[in-house]
Design an enzyme around this catalytic site. Structure first.
Site, PDB file in Angstrom:
ATOM      1  N   HIS A  48      20.824 -11.177   7.420  1.00  0.00           N
ATOM      2  CA  HIS A  48      19.990 -10.354   6.806  1.00  0.00           C
ATOM      3  C   HIS A  48      18.520 -10.964   6.584  1.00  0.00           C
ATOM      4  O   HIS A  48      17.528 -10.411   6.888  1.00  0.00           O
ATOM      5  CB  HIS A  48      20.415  -9.723   5.592  1.00  0.00           C
ATOM      6  CG  HIS A  48      21.117  -8.596   5.506  1.00  0.00           C
ATOM      7  ND1 HIS A  48      20.676  -7.369   5.897  1.00  0.00           N
ATOM      8  CD2 HIS A  48      22.490  -8.401   4.910  1.00  0.00           C
ATOM      9  CE1 HIS A  48      21.452  -6.504   5.761  1.00  0.00           C
ATOM     10  NE2 HIS A  48      22.760  -6.913   5.205  1.00  0.00           N
ATOM     11  N   GLU A  79       9.558   4.066 -44.563  1.00  0.00           N
ATOM     12  CA  GLU A  79       8.917   3.506 -43.432  1.00  0.00           C
ATOM     13  C   GLU A  79       7.429   3.511 -43.657  1.00  0.00           C
ATOM     14  O   GLU A  79       6.694   3.155 -42.695  1.00  0.00           O
ATOM     15  CB  GLU A  79       9.516   4.189 -42.167  1.00  0.00           C
ATOM     16  CG  GLU A  79      10.861   3.749 -41.756  1.00  0.00           C
ATOM     17  CD  GLU A  79      11.193   4.044 -40.436  1.00  0.00           C
ATOM     18  OE1 GLU A  79      10.391   4.903 -39.954  1.00  0.00           O
ATOM     19  OE2 GLU A  79      12.137   3.687 -39.958  1.00  0.00           O
ATOM     20  N   GLN A  91       0.831  -1.217   0.006  1.00  0.00           N
ATOM     21  CA  GLN A  91       0.025   0.299  -0.041  1.00  0.00           C
ATOM     22  C   GLN A  91       0.887   1.459   0.004  1.00  0.00           C
ATOM     23  O   GLN A  91       0.408   2.251  -0.664  1.00  0.00           O
ATOM     24  CB  GLN A  91      -0.903  -0.197   1.051  1.00  0.00           C
ATOM     25  CG  GLN A  91      -0.514  -0.035   2.587  1.00  0.00           C
ATOM     26  CD  GLN A  91      -0.257  -1.476   3.088  1.00  0.00           C
ATOM     27  OE1 GLN A  91      -0.016  -2.285   2.222  1.00  0.00           O
ATOM     28  NE2 GLN A  91      -0.280  -1.621   4.431  1.00  0.00           N
ATOM     29  N   GLU A 117      25.980 -10.023  -5.363  1.00  0.00           N
ATOM     30  CA  GLU A 117      25.957  -8.779  -4.855  1.00  0.00           C
ATOM     31  C   GLU A 117      27.176  -8.059  -4.352  1.00  0.00           C
ATOM     32  O   GLU A 117      27.522  -6.943  -4.759  1.00  0.00           O
ATOM     33  CB  GLU A 117      24.800  -8.734  -3.917  1.00  0.00           C
ATOM     34  CG  GLU A 117      24.363  -7.254  -3.195  1.00  0.00           C
ATOM     35  CD  GLU A 117      23.470  -7.422  -2.274  1.00  0.00           C
ATOM     36  OE1 GLU A 117      22.970  -6.380  -1.791  1.00  0.00           O
ATOM     37  OE2 GLU A 117      23.302  -8.404  -1.701  1.00  0.00           O
ATOM     38  N   HIS A 118      27.871  -8.938  -3.647  1.00  0.00           N
ATOM     39  CA  HIS A 118      29.155  -8.565  -2.958  1.00  0.00           C
ATOM     40  C   HIS A 118      30.127  -9.611  -3.287  1.00  0.00           C
ATOM     41  O   HIS A 118      29.747 -10.766  -3.034  1.00  0.00           O
ATOM     42  CB  HIS A 118      29.224  -8.291  -1.569  1.00  0.00           C
ATOM     43  CG  HIS A 118      27.829  -7.493  -1.223  1.00  0.00           C
ATOM     44  ND1 HIS A 118      26.640  -8.093  -0.417  1.00  0.00           N
ATOM     45  CD2 HIS A 118      27.802  -6.190  -1.100  1.00  0.00           C
ATOM     46  CE1 HIS A 118      25.926  -7.213  -0.089  1.00  0.00           C
ATOM     47  NE2 HIS A 118      26.512  -5.839  -0.494  1.00  0.00           N
ATOM     48  N   HIS A 128       5.453  12.331 -41.436  1.00  0.00           N
ATOM     49  CA  HIS A 128       6.954  12.388 -41.198  1.00  0.00           C
ATOM     50  C   HIS A 128       7.789  13.042 -42.574  1.00  0.00           C
ATOM     51  O   HIS A 128       8.707  13.981 -42.375  1.00  0.00           O
ATOM     52  CB  HIS A 128       7.735  11.065 -40.840  1.00  0.00           C
ATOM     53  CG  HIS A 128       7.262  10.669 -39.252  1.00  0.00           C
ATOM     54  ND1 HIS A 128       6.335  10.568 -38.728  1.00  0.00           N
ATOM     55  CD2 HIS A 128       8.232  10.518 -38.317  1.00  0.00           C
ATOM     56  CE1 HIS A 128       6.317   9.826 -37.706  1.00  0.00           C
ATOM     57  NE2 HIS A 128       7.303  10.008 -37.331  1.00  0.00           N
ATOM     58  N   ASN A 151      10.211  -6.265   1.596  1.00  0.00           N
ATOM     59  CA  ASN A 151       9.775  -7.704   1.425  1.00  0.00           C
ATOM     60  C   ASN A 151       9.275  -8.047   0.240  1.00  0.00           C
ATOM     61  O   ASN A 151       9.461  -7.288  -0.799  1.00  0.00           O
ATOM     62  CB  ASN A 151       9.231  -7.859   2.835  1.00  0.00           C
ATOM     63  CG  ASN A 151       7.647  -7.294   2.556  1.00  0.00           C
ATOM     64  OD1 ASN A 151       7.249  -6.815   1.533  1.00  0.00           O
ATOM     65  ND2 ASN A 151       6.858  -7.366   3.700  1.00  0.00           N
ATOM     66  N   ASP A 180      28.813  -1.194   3.219  1.00  0.00           N
ATOM     67  CA  ASP A 180      27.046  -1.236   3.864  1.00  0.00           C
ATOM     68  C   ASP A 180      27.075   0.100   4.468  1.00  0.00           C
ATOM     69  O   ASP A 180      25.936   0.623   4.477  1.00  0.00           O
ATOM     70  CB  ASP A 180      26.674  -2.093   4.788  1.00  0.00           C
ATOM     71  CG  ASP A 180      26.466  -3.401   4.274  1.00  0.00           C
ATOM     72  OD1 ASP A 180      26.175  -3.458   2.879  1.00  0.00           O
ATOM     73  OD2 ASP A 180      26.110  -4.501   4.905  1.00  0.00           O
ATOM     74  N   GLN A 239      26.158 -11.023   6.043  1.00  0.00           N
ATOM     75  CA  GLN A 239      25.136 -11.266   4.910  1.00  0.00           C
ATOM     76  C   GLN A 239      24.083 -12.378   5.248  1.00  0.00           C
ATOM     77  O   GLN A 239      22.839 -12.087   5.206  1.00  0.00           O
ATOM     78  CB  GLN A 239      25.479 -11.636   3.594  1.00  0.00           C
ATOM     79  CG  GLN A 239      26.542 -10.448   3.044  1.00  0.00           C
ATOM     80  CD  GLN A 239      25.800  -8.883   3.156  1.00  0.00           C
ATOM     81  OE1 GLN A 239      24.779  -8.839   2.569  1.00  0.00           O
ATOM     82  NE2 GLN A 239      26.379  -8.205   3.842  1.00  0.00           N
TER      83      GLN A 239
END
Length: 428
Positions: free
Chosen positions: A259, A411, A188, A323-324, A416, A211, A357, A256
């Site tokens: 997390h 075309e 939301q 990612e790392h 045009h 999330n 980080d 990591q």
């Protein structure tokens, strides 16, 4: 935790199957998100407040959905001097790093006499999603809002799930230049930023992690607004030899894993005894880690130790596209320079990923789920856009016009062709 040996038959197939395992939330989340977005688009603030009561058990209404300036000041003042100093230190470094990314406008006249160029302008309004729940994330505020402010974004609207706002988060928002904060979370919140909801006016782009519901919502509103990326669970690969302390490397892998149970931590080493020492240290550190439940699940289900020659590490890292990635070696550049697919690379034994980080200055919002093969981390470029500039005079139009007519006719687009031809006729 899985163990792989490069020398074992079938290593390549087993390694690839492991990396390709799905770690994201099932697609059923998308159905619920679709309904939330539709309701907010149709009903506005009423739907946002209803979903807040339903999902967050929050008693938020129009009178208190916005965090006031006094609340921000009071909350930030609750931060310890040490934390406030760290926030200011990090913000200064993040700002300096991202300001160096600013591209130049360009103007030139080509051989035909056409004036060409481009200019960069900032996005007008950006929404930042800051998660609640598992922890307070002042670093998320800094990494998203500081580059936006540095780019010149005028309105930076932050949304975060209702509940007690952590002083460090409020202090970071104040330091980073956030212009408004709203007590709304989940799908939301994304809908409110995309479509508008009562006092929450729509933005042009939404950034920040969340999330599975937040990620699904960002995917669905893309096109109505821009988004930064579709973030998956965190990832780290550590390439390390036996000259490292096992407890250091274990801590890096757990940094990591803590997390999220779906996070992934992988060690690549050429020394099997060292790998086992790291695994033992992970077991010991999990006994005292306050986030051990999530970290243990992540290491158990998605962690790995790969025994392989270090010269093979760049190839393996490029397949993982993490990612790392850390190269905890004496000469890290020798191998790291061969890596082309990684969100961020950390070089040497004294550069743990955690530095990135928080305070290195580079951005910690990075591609996950192998997206580093085709995308980059958050930067100043995410908050600016380029506009092309073209100007012809009579001489240059006389050169470009006939070719425009020829291509437009080819075309099958007569209007045009006419818009150029009619000017050629006038010139004649």
């Amino acid at each position: 935790m899985r163990r792989f040996r490069f020398s074992d038959p079938g290593f390549e197939a087993a390694f690839a199957a492991f990396i390709d395992e799905r770690r994201e939330t099932p697609e059923e989340v998308d159905t619920a998100v679709r309904d939330v977005l539709a309701a907010v688009r149709a009903e506005g603030l009423d739907a946002v407040l209803r979903f807040g009561r339903q999902f967050d058990r929050a008693e938020v209404d129009e009178s208190n959905i916005r965090v006031t300036a006094d609340e921000i000041e009071a909350g930030a003042a609750e931060c310890s001097p040490e934390v406030r100093e760290a926030i200011a230190f990090a913000a200064k470094r993040i700002r300096a790093y991202h300001e160096r990314q600013r591209p130049a406008d360009m103007a030139f006249t080509d051989e035909a006499g056409v004036e060409l160029g481009w200019r960069w302008t900032a996005i007008e309004a950006v929404g930042i999603y800051v998660p609640g729940g598992r922890a307070a994330y002042p670093s998320t505020v800094l990494m998203n809002a500081v580059p936006a402010a540095a780019a010149g974004v005028e309105r930076i609207a932050m949304v975060t799930p209702p509940g007690r706002l952590q002083p460090a988060v409020l202090a970071a928002a104040k330091e980073a230049g956030v212009t408004e904060i709203w007590r709304v979370g989940g799908a939301q919140a994304v809908a409110a930023l995309a479509y508008g909801a009562g006092p929450i006016k729509p933005v042009d782009k939404i950034v920040g992690p969340g999330n599975a519901y937040v990620t699904a919502a960002k995917r669905r509103v893309y096109g109505t607004v821009g988004i930064d990326a579709l973030a998956g669970p965190s990832e780290i690969v550590v390439v390390a030899d036996a000259a490292n302390r096992p407890d250091w490397i274990a801590a890096d892998l757990l940094s990591q894993a803590e997390h999220d149970p779906a996070a992934q931590s992988i060690l690549i080493t050429d020394d099997e005894a060292f790998g086992e020492a790291v695994a033992a240290q992970i077991g010991e550190q999990l006994k005292v880690l306050s986030t051990s439940e999530d970290a243990a699940a992540s290491w158990r289900d998605h962690g790995a130790i790969i025994i392989a020659p270090l010269d093979e590490a760049p190839r393996l890292v490029n397949y993982i596209a993490p990612e790392h990635v850390e190269f905890a070696l004496d000469d890290p550049e020798r191998l790291a320079d061969q890596v082309r697919h990684a969100g961020a690379i950390f070089l040497g034994r004294l550069t743990p990923e955690a530095i990135g980080d928080y305070v290195a200055g580079s951005n910690h919002v990075l591609p996950t789920s192998r997206a580093a093969r085709f995308s980059s981390g958050l930067s100043l470029y995410d908050f600016i856009k380029r506009t092309s500039i073209v100007k012809c005079d009579e001489t240059s139009f006389a050169i470009l016009g006939p070719h425009t007519v020829a291509l437009a006719d080819a075309e099958g687009l007569p209007a045009h062709a006419r818009s150029a031809a009619i000017r050629l006729t006038k010139q004649g």
